[in-house]
Design a protein around this motif. Structure first.
Motif, PDB file in Angstrom:
ATOM      1  N   VAL A 244       0.840  -1.187   0.000  1.00  0.00           N
ATOM      2  CA  VAL A 244       0.000   0.000   0.000  1.00  0.00           C
ATOM      3  C   VAL A 244       0.882   1.245   0.000  1.00  0.00           C
ATOM      4  O   VAL A 244       2.019   1.224   0.471  1.00  0.00           O
ATOM      5  CB  VAL A 244      -0.930   0.006   1.234  1.00  0.00           C
ATOM      6  N   PRO A 245       0.402   2.353  -0.557  1.00  0.00           N
ATOM      7  CA  PRO A 245       1.205   3.589  -0.571  1.00  0.00           C
ATOM      8  C   PRO A 245       1.357   4.177   0.818  1.00  0.00           C
ATOM      9  O   PRO A 245       0.478   4.043   1.677  1.00  0.00           O
ATOM     10  CB  PRO A 245       0.396   4.518  -1.496  1.00  0.00           C
ATOM     11  N   GLU A 246       2.488   4.838   1.013  1.00  0.00           N
ATOM     12  CA  GLU A 246       2.769   5.471   2.303  1.00  0.00           C
ATOM     13  C   GLU A 246       2.124   6.854   2.333  1.00  0.00           C
ATOM     14  O   GLU A 246       2.777   7.877   2.152  1.00  0.00           O
ATOM     15  CB  GLU A 246       4.277   5.559   2.521  1.00  0.00           C
ATOM     16  N   THR A 247       0.842   6.885   2.566  1.00  0.00           N
ATOM     17  CA  THR A 247       0.094   8.124   2.598  1.00  0.00           C
ATOM     18  C   THR A 247      -0.879   8.101   3.762  1.00  0.00           C
ATOM     19  O   THR A 247      -1.313   7.038   4.196  1.00  0.00           O
ATOM     20  CB  THR A 247      -0.676   8.338   1.277  1.00  0.00           C
ATOM     21  N   SER A 248      -1.175   9.304   4.257  1.00  0.00           N
ATOM     22  CA  SER A 248      -2.136   9.443   5.350  1.00  0.00           C
ATOM     23  C   SER A 248      -3.477   9.974   4.874  1.00  0.00           C
ATOM     24  O   SER A 248      -4.367  10.221   5.693  1.00  0.00           O
ATOM     25  CB  SER A 248      -1.570  10.382   6.422  1.00  0.00           C
ATOM     26  N   GLN A 249      -3.630  10.169   3.579  1.00  0.00           N
ATOM     27  CA  GLN A 249      -4.886  10.698   3.060  1.00  0.00           C
ATOM     28  C   GLN A 249      -6.004   9.662   3.105  1.00  0.00           C
ATOM     29  O   GLN A 249      -7.165  10.014   3.274  1.00  0.00           O
ATOM     30  CB  GLN A 249      -4.682  11.192   1.626  1.00  0.00           C
ATOM     31  N   ALA A 250      -5.671   8.412   2.942  1.00  0.00           N
ATOM     32  CA  ALA A 250      -6.672   7.351   2.964  1.00  0.00           C
ATOM     33  C   ALA A 250      -6.009   6.069   3.451  1.00  0.00           C
ATOM     34  O   ALA A 250      -4.817   5.842   3.220  1.00  0.00           O
ATOM     35  CB  ALA A 250      -7.301   7.142   1.587  1.00  0.00           C
ATOM     36  N   PRO A 252      -6.360   1.863   3.318  1.00  0.00           N
ATOM     37  CA  PRO A 252      -7.059   0.766   2.625  1.00  0.00           C
ATOM     38  C   PRO A 252      -7.906  -0.050   3.590  1.00  0.00           C
ATOM     39  O   PRO A 252      -7.602  -0.165   4.786  1.00  0.00           O
ATOM     40  CB  PRO A 252      -5.912  -0.060   2.036  1.00  0.00           C
ATOM     41  N   LEU A 253      -8.968  -0.620   3.064  1.00  0.00           N
ATOM     42  CA  LEU A 253      -9.863  -1.423   3.896  1.00  0.00           C
ATOM     43  C   LEU A 253      -9.162  -2.662   4.434  1.00  0.00           C
ATOM     44  O   LEU A 253      -9.438  -3.106   5.550  1.00  0.00           O
ATOM     45  CB  LEU A 253     -11.100  -1.826   3.087  1.00  0.00           C
ATOM     46  N   ILE A 254      -8.253  -3.248   3.667  1.00  0.00           N
ATOM     47  CA  ILE A 254      -7.567  -4.446   4.136  1.00  0.00           C
ATOM     48  C   ILE A 254      -6.698  -4.114   5.349  1.00  0.00           C
ATOM     49  O   ILE A 254      -6.603  -4.901   6.299  1.00  0.00           O
ATOM     50  CB  ILE A 254      -6.724  -5.065   2.995  1.00  0.00           C
ATOM     51  N   SER A 255      -6.099  -2.919   5.367  1.00  0.00           N
ATOM     52  CA  SER A 255      -5.312  -2.510   6.544  1.00  0.00           C
ATOM     53  C   SER A 255      -6.221  -2.256   7.738  1.00  0.00           C
ATOM     54  O   SER A 255      -5.879  -2.590   8.878  1.00  0.00           O
ATOM     55  CB  SER A 255      -4.502  -1.258   6.211  1.00  0.00           C
ATOM     56  N   LYS A 256      -7.387  -1.666   7.490  1.00  0.00           N
ATOM     57  CA  LYS A 256      -8.340  -1.459   8.581  1.00  0.00           C
ATOM     58  C   LYS A 256      -8.789  -2.788   9.180  1.00  0.00           C
ATOM     59  O   LYS A 256      -8.888  -2.936  10.408  1.00  0.00           O
ATOM     60  CB  LYS A 256      -9.552  -0.687   8.073  1.00  0.00           C
ATOM     61  N   TYR A 257      -9.034  -3.769   8.313  1.00  0.00           N
ATOM     62  CA  TYR A 257      -9.516  -5.057   8.816  1.00  0.00           C
ATOM     63  C   TYR A 257      -8.435  -5.779   9.616  1.00  0.00           C
ATOM     64  O   TYR A 257      -8.714  -6.358  10.678  1.00  0.00           O
ATOM     65  CB  TYR A 257      -9.972  -5.922   7.649  1.00  0.00           C
ATOM     66  N   GLY A 441     -19.259  -5.480   9.144  1.00  0.00           N
ATOM     67  CA  GLY A 441     -19.255  -4.055   8.823  1.00  0.00           C
ATOM     68  C   GLY A 441     -18.184  -3.673   7.818  1.00  0.00           C
ATOM     69  O   GLY A 441     -18.442  -2.924   6.867  1.00  0.00           O
ATOM     70  N   ILE A 442     -16.972  -4.199   7.996  1.00  0.00           N
ATOM     71  CA  ILE A 442     -15.901  -3.871   7.056  1.00  0.00           C
ATOM     72  C   ILE A 442     -16.158  -4.501   5.700  1.00  0.00           C
ATOM     73  O   ILE A 442     -15.886  -3.898   4.646  1.00  0.00           O
ATOM     74  CB  ILE A 442     -14.550  -4.318   7.639  1.00  0.00           C
ATOM     75  N   PHE A 443     -16.710  -5.712   5.668  1.00  0.00           N
ATOM     76  CA  PHE A 443     -17.043  -6.328   4.387  1.00  0.00           C
ATOM     77  C   PHE A 443     -18.156  -5.559   3.671  1.00  0.00           C
ATOM     78  O   PHE A 443     -18.132  -5.437   2.437  1.00  0.00           O
ATOM     79  CB  PHE A 443     -17.468  -7.774   4.606  1.00  0.00           C
ATOM     80  N   LEU A 444     -19.111  -5.031   4.437  1.00  0.00           N
ATOM     81  CA  LEU A 444     -20.151  -4.215   3.801  1.00  0.00           C
ATOM     82  C   LEU A 444     -19.570  -2.911   3.272  1.00  0.00           C
ATOM     83  O   LEU A 444     -20.000  -2.414   2.218  1.00  0.00           O
ATOM     84  CB  LEU A 444     -21.265  -3.928   4.807  1.00  0.00           C
ATOM     85  N   MET A 445     -18.610  -2.335   3.988  1.00  0.00           N
ATOM     86  CA  MET A 445     -17.934  -1.151   3.467  1.00  0.00           C
ATOM     87  C   MET A 445     -17.237  -1.448   2.153  1.00  0.00           C
ATOM     88  O   MET A 445     -17.289  -0.643   1.210  1.00  0.00           O
ATOM     89  CB  MET A 445     -16.929  -0.634   4.499  1.00  0.00           C
ATOM     90  N   ALA A 446     -16.606  -2.622   2.061  1.00  0.00           N
ATOM     91  CA  ALA A 446     -15.966  -3.002   0.805  1.00  0.00           C
ATOM     92  C   ALA A 446     -16.989  -3.262  -0.290  1.00  0.00           C
ATOM     93  O   ALA A 446     -16.747  -2.980  -1.471  1.00  0.00           O
ATOM     94  CB  ALA A 446     -15.100  -4.246   1.028  1.00  0.00           C
TER      95      ALA A 446
END
Length: 468
Positions: A244-250, A252-257, A441-446
């Motif tokens: 994943v890119p080294e950014t704080s703007q967004a 990824p859902l996989i990192s959140k999960y 919840g995270i799967f529904l977000m995806a």
């Protein structure tokens, strides 16, 4: 022989002459067109004229997307069309020659380069516009179905093209700057990540939930399993972090999960430690409050449908004397008993045999009945055996008190163990609900995090070829 070979030699010579004549016409036309031709000047007859350039982008291959570097690699063809008045000729002057192909370096070319950052041009020099076919403007990236190669990781959802005019960015004497922007809205094909990352993470995290089926006192085994699961999740998180890119703007859902799974596993370890601490308590170290006993031993077991062995009534438990350390114990021990407890085993056995002999002799005399002249002797024997009988009674009382003490101690241990079981069941239901709800919840977000049906919000156009 010589007469037969004449026509055969004439045909090749005629073909060579015709080819030489054709090449001479192209060379003559090229020489006439390039005479006094300057490829560095715009093809404008007057300074106020604007050169119209039409653009068309053809995508042949979507190679890859480097998410860490945020770079998209593609193969495209850029088709540009414009009119150069200096390259006009009359085909009749050149024996019907209509088409002439020359190297691109010999003629003027628009300074148009496809870049990640849009290239702008002043509208008073070049007028950019999209190509047209069959009276329809091509407002999309053209894809040739015969030359295009499908990408295995990304799917193209929208491919619009737009003309943009920035009126405020131009110089004071110009009318503004214009640019043509080609958009690619792509969506990841999730099958690879579902099989190789998401499914293993869900299964490994399910193992952490299953540790609640171990006994409440098996806290060490629970912590071992949970920490192993935590290490496996950390490895998956490191693998994803490399892509994943080294950014704080967004994020990824996989990192959140994966972060959510780490938090759940850490909470499971904390629960195991707390349950183990409660299960190993005893009346010597902790005194159970009445509210704790009522909630964890009466109310929650009924709500959770747990099979708990009925304990002694509270009145009887409070009637029993509690254990206390030190000389403030409510069971007084006489000096003789305390001294007897400190004697070695051989001395205790000797005194016990001595007492047994005196008591047995007195009982035998009572059984036979008093003989004439022996009444005084019987009274003396009973008087001599009285201390031994009293010591036996006191020993029996001491044993009874010790048994009551041990029973109360075991009952207190069992109460704390039951509290640990109930707390373990409550933590299991809480962690299971958290795991299921968070995963769903995270799967529904995806599921809802998809490319919109239209490329631009508020714009009803689909920027696709109209169906015939």
């Amino acid at each position: 022989m010589h007469r037969g070979q004449g026509p055969l030699l004439l045909l090749p010579l005629l073909a060579v002459c015709l080819g030489a004549q054709g090449r001479n016409q192209e060379e003559r036309l090229l020489a006439d067109l390039m005479h006094n031709y300057n490829p560095h000047l715009r093809p404008a007859e007057r300074d106020s004229d604007v050169v119209n350039v039409s653009l068309k982008l053809t995508l042949t291959n979507l190679i890859s997307l480097n998410e860490r570097e945020e770079a998209l690699t593609t193969n495209v063809w850029i088709e540009m069309q414009w009119c150069d008045y200096r390259l006009r000729w009359d085909p009749q002057d050149y024996e019907g020659l209509w088409v002439l192909r020359v190297p691109s370096t010999m003629v003027w070319r628009p300074d148009v380069v496809l870049e990640n950052k849009s290239q702008t041009y002043s509208t008073n020099e070049i007028n950019l516009h999209l190509s047209q076919e069959d009276g329809q403007t091509i407002e999309w990236i053209f894809i040739d179905p015969e030359a295009f190669t499908e990408n295995g990781e990304w799917a193209i959802r929208h491919r619009p093209a737009k003309m943009l005019l920035d009126m405020g960015a131009g110089p004071a004497e110009g009318a503004g700057h214009q640019k043509v922007v080609f958009y690619l809205l792509i969506q990841r094909k999730p099958l690879f990540y579902v099989i190789n990352i998401i499914a293993p993470c869900v299964l490994i995290s399910s193992v952490a939930i299953l540790i609640y089926f171990l006994p409440a006192k098996a806290g060490g085994q629970k912590c071992t399993v949970a920490i192993n699961v935590l290490l496996a999740q950390t490895v998956f998180l490191f693998l994803v972090a490399k892509k994943v890119p080294e950014t704080s703007q967004a994020v990824p859902l996989i990192s959140k999960y994966l972060t959510f799974l780490l938090v759940v596993t850490i909470l499971i370890v904390v629960n195991a430690v707390v349950v183990l601490n409660v299960s190993l308590r005893s009346p010597h170290t902790h005194s159970m409050a009445h509210g704790v006993r009522k909630v964890f031993l009466q109310l929650l077991p009924q709500l959770l449908r747990m099979h708990v062995r009925p304990l002694a009534p509270a009145a009887m438990q409070h009637a029993w004397p509690r254990l206390q350390n030190g000389p403030s114990s409510p069971w007084p021990i006489t000096a003789g008993e305390e001294g007897a407890l400190c004697l070695p085993r051989s001395e205790l056995l000797f005194r016990q045999r001595q007492r047994n002999g005196l008591v047995r002799a007195a009982l035998e005399k009572l059984e036979k009945g008093p003989e004439p002249g022996q009444s005084q002797e019987l009274c003396g024997s009973l008087k001599q055996a009285a201390p031994a009988i009293q010591a036996c009674v006191e020993a029996c009382n001491l044993i009874a008190r010790a048994r009551r003490q041990q029973s109360h101690f075991d009952s207190g241990n069992e109460e704390w163990f039951l509290v640990g079981r109930v707390l373990d069941r409550v933590c299991f239901l809480a962690m299971l609900s958290l795991f299921v709800c968070g995963t769903a919840g995270i799967f529904l977000m995806a599921h809802y995090n998809r490319v919109p049906s239209l490329p631009f919000p508020g714009d009803p156009r689909s920027y696709l070829p109209s169906p015939d």
